[in-house]
Design an enzyme around this catalytic site. Structure first.
Site, PDB file in Angstrom:
ATOM      1  N   ARG A  36       0.963  -1.236  -0.015  1.00  0.00           N
ATOM      2  CA  ARG A  36       0.037   0.007  -0.008  1.00  0.00           C
ATOM      3  C   ARG A  36       0.912   1.104   0.115  1.00  0.00           C
ATOM      4  NH1 ARG A  36      -4.528  -0.828   4.650  1.00  0.00           N
ATOM      5  NH2 ARG A  36      -5.428   1.014   3.610  1.00  0.00           N
TER       6      ARG A  36
ATOM      7  N   VAL B 299      -2.880  -6.634  13.607  1.00  0.00           N
ATOM      8  CA  VAL B 299      -4.295  -6.391  13.950  1.00  0.00           C
ATOM      9  C   VAL B 299      -4.964  -7.525  14.643  1.00  0.00           C
ATOM     10  CG1 VAL B 299      -6.625  -6.015  12.842  1.00  0.00           C
ATOM     11  CG2 VAL B 299      -4.529  -4.878  12.199  1.00  0.00           C
TER      12      VAL B 299
ATOM     13  N   SER C  52      -1.733 -17.632  16.793  1.00  0.00           N
ATOM     14  CA  SER C  52      -3.190 -16.894  16.661  1.00  0.00           C
ATOM     15  C   SER C  52      -2.974 -15.546  17.434  1.00  0.00           C
ATOM     16  CB  SER C  52      -4.404 -17.765  17.273  1.00  0.00           C
ATOM     17  OG  SER C  52      -5.517 -16.912  17.396  1.00  0.00           O
TER      18      SER C  52
ATOM     19  N   LYS D 137     -15.175 -16.070  15.250  1.00  0.00           N
ATOM     20  CA  LYS D 137     -14.267 -17.126  15.571  1.00  0.00           C
ATOM     21  C   LYS D 137     -13.058 -16.404  16.333  1.00  0.00           C
ATOM     22  CE  LYS D 137     -11.032 -16.468  12.254  1.00  0.00           C
ATOM     23  NZ  LYS D 137      -9.691 -16.414  12.374  1.00  0.00           N
TER      24      LYS D 137
END
Length: 341
Positions: free
Chosen positions: A34, A289, A264, A201
């Protein structure tokens, strides 16, 4: 065949690597960071040291932040656009693409989440943009989701995902591009179910991290995941999704991975909350994030608007935003009245 991946975080880079390695004869495979600065870094290093250190780029993967070098004409039917930004960047990228004026026929996005203000799912966010920025031709769009840690995909380890769209052409083209080697791609038309599973989830993974961080045992973990699945399914059915979706890759599969896998980010949030750390410090140190934090309150609001009982989600929200301690959260869940399963 052309493939363009916008967003060079861990997951976008991993998908771009998979495509390039699966189609070594094709050179029209672009990874678009980006910012120009990040593009130059990737061009020089020939790996994404920031997100996937140690995984080299194949020679046929092109890096650029200049869209004019990628999108030559509108409505290309043999060109797959993969939007790999976080959910928070989806509106900006889609709006910029429409303003740019040249974009292909087929779009998929990889982000998982719910807009914390409007409560919109990703496909609703994009539909809203299209309604405000009319385009000259139809775009086939959908979501790619499922249990997938980026580093494992980047290394070529086995993975199975689902593409969800109302367009069979898009589903088939996505399978043509991605269903190679150690990646299997299944297809469905249940966009709502797939997107809900991907969002909810993450919240349940925070809850599981709290349970594991408090050393409550494997019995408690299994119970939490199972009851979390029940909450996910209840909201999904109330919003028109298919029950079968939540027993598949983007429901149960992704929940198991995110709730129990040590890679995770959302599970890590729960683990550190259980250690007494503040949410602010956890997110500052995470470096990535954690979508479960961003969309927890939106899921709670959706449940309330659809009159769906989601006590685990509500309790996670209380821990994240109302200063409820993890220990008190467990007591609240365990003290609820008995009921039929």
């Amino acid at each position: 065949m052309k493939v363009t991946v916008i967003g060079a975080g861990s997951w976008g880079t991993a998908v771009a690597l998979h495509v390039a390695k699966s189609h070594p004869e094709h050179t029209d495979i672009q990874l678009c960071p980006r910012t120009e600065k990040h593009a130059i870094e990737l061009q020089i290093q020939q790996e994404n040291k920031r997100y996937l250190p140690g995984v080299s780029f194949p020679k046929n993967l092109q890096i650029t932040s200049d869209w004019s070098k990628v999108f030559h004409q509108p409505n290309e039917s043999d060109h797959l656009l993969i939007i790999a930004t976080p959910f928070s960047g989806l509106t900006e990228v889609v709006s910029a693409l429409i303003d740019f004026g040249r974009f292909p026929l087929h779009w998929i996005w990889l982000c998982k989440g719910i807009d914390p203000i409007s409560g919109n799912l990703p496909h609703e966010v994009i539909a809203d943009i299209f309604s405000r920025k009319p385009i000259s031709h139809q775009i086939n769009y959908g979501v790619l989701s499922g249990p997938s840690f980026a580093i494992e995909v980047a290394k070529g380890l086995p993975c199975a995902l689902t593409v969800a769209s109302q367009s069979m052409d898009l589903c088939q083209f996505t399978q043509k591009v991605l269903h190679h080697g150690n990646m299997r791609i299944y297809a469905t038309d249940d966009v709502v179910g797939v997107e809900l599973g991907g969002a909810i989830k993450n919240i349940l993974a925070i809850a599981t991290g709290i349970v594991d961080g408090l050393h409550l045992g494997l019995n408690a973990r299994a119970a939490l995941i199972t009851r979390g699945m029940a909450e996910m399914s209840r909201l999904g059915l109330a919003m028109g999704a298919d029950q079968e979706t939540f027993m598949g890759l983007t429901g149960l599969g992704d929940l198991i991975l995110t709730a129990t896998g040590d890679l995770s980010r959302n599970r890590r949030v729960g683990l550190e909350l259980a250690q007494g750390k503040s949410l602010t410090s956890i997110l500052e140190n995470l470096g990535h994030v954690a979508e479960g934090v961003r969309c927890a309150q939106a899921v709670k609001a959706l449940a309330q608007s659809h009159h769906v009982n989601m006590p685990i989600v509500e309790t996670v929200c209380a821990v994240l935003f109302d200063h409820l301690s993890p220990q008190e959260a467990v007591k609240q869940i365990m003290s609820r009245d008995p009921r039929h399963e």
